[in-house]
Design a protein around this motif. Sequence first.
Motif, PDB file in Angstrom:
ATOM      1  N   VAL A 117       0.831  -1.037   0.062  1.00  0.00           N
ATOM      2  CA  VAL A 117       0.026   0.074  -0.175  1.00  0.00           C
ATOM      3  C   VAL A 117       0.710   1.048   0.076  1.00  0.00           C
ATOM      4  CG1 VAL A 117      -1.700   1.318   1.443  1.00  0.00           C
ATOM      5  CG2 VAL A 117      -1.953  -1.161   1.021  1.00  0.00           C
ATOM      6  N   GLU A 118       1.851   1.223   0.896  1.00  0.00           N
ATOM      7  CA  GLU A 118       2.894   2.479   0.767  1.00  0.00           C
ATOM      8  C   GLU A 118       3.398   2.576  -0.716  1.00  0.00           C
ATOM      9  OE1 GLU A 118       5.622   1.966   3.972  1.00  0.00           O
ATOM     10  OE2 GLU A 118       4.117   1.721   5.338  1.00  0.00           O
ATOM     11  N   GLN A 119       3.895   1.418  -1.033  1.00  0.00           N
ATOM     12  CA  GLN A 119       4.407   1.750  -2.513  1.00  0.00           C
ATOM     13  C   GLN A 119       3.431   2.178  -3.703  1.00  0.00           C
ATOM     14  OE1 GLN A 119       4.984  -2.075  -4.813  1.00  0.00           O
ATOM     15  NE2 GLN A 119       6.071  -0.921  -6.353  1.00  0.00           N
ATOM     16  N   ALA A 120       2.263   1.761  -3.578  1.00  0.00           N
ATOM     17  CA  ALA A 120       1.067   2.130  -4.370  1.00  0.00           C
ATOM     18  C   ALA A 120       1.027   3.648  -3.925  1.00  0.00           C
ATOM     19  CB  ALA A 120      -0.337   1.557  -4.001  1.00  0.00           C
ATOM     20  N   MET A 121       0.885   4.028  -2.989  1.00  0.00           N
ATOM     21  CA  MET A 121       0.768   5.553  -2.408  1.00  0.00           C
ATOM     22  C   MET A 121       1.801   6.673  -2.919  1.00  0.00           C
ATOM     23  SD  MET A 121      -1.505   4.837   1.115  1.00  0.00           S
ATOM     24  CE  MET A 121      -1.665   6.788   1.348  1.00  0.00           C
ATOM     25  N   ALA A 122       2.813   5.853  -2.875  1.00  0.00           N
ATOM     26  CA  ALA A 122       4.081   6.639  -3.260  1.00  0.00           C
ATOM     27  C   ALA A 122       4.060   6.903  -4.825  1.00  0.00           C
ATOM     28  CB  ALA A 122       5.327   6.095  -3.096  1.00  0.00           C
TER      29      ALA A 122
END
Length: 128
Positions: A90-95
Amino acid sequence: MTTPQTHTTLVLAADQPDRLAGFYAALLDTRAEQGLQAQHWRLAWPGGGRLEIYAPSSSRPQPRSSGRLALCLQRSCSAADRLQQLQAWVEQAMALGAMAPEAPRLESFGAEAWLHDPEGNRLLLLVC
């Protein structure tokens, strides 16, 4: 007579197809390739098939809508690491430009997070 072969293809209209293709290529750990024209991109879909991302014709626009259909990207890992793996994804997607209207959660079948991609399309990240 030979039966024609059928292929699975998902089609996604986009305002910025190159940007959206880059977003999904990064999440799928694959490469986006130029399609049939400048505003058309293709990505290999895990397990077979393709994701086609294109800019719709101005004579036939595709309005944005929030229906019940969503792309689902799925990964497998051990049960103990599901939520941790999902949170990192999720953090990757948000970045990369995704929006998370709600926090990831652990369910009986695995860990899931409902997101919106950079153009507002519904996206489910699932780790089971």
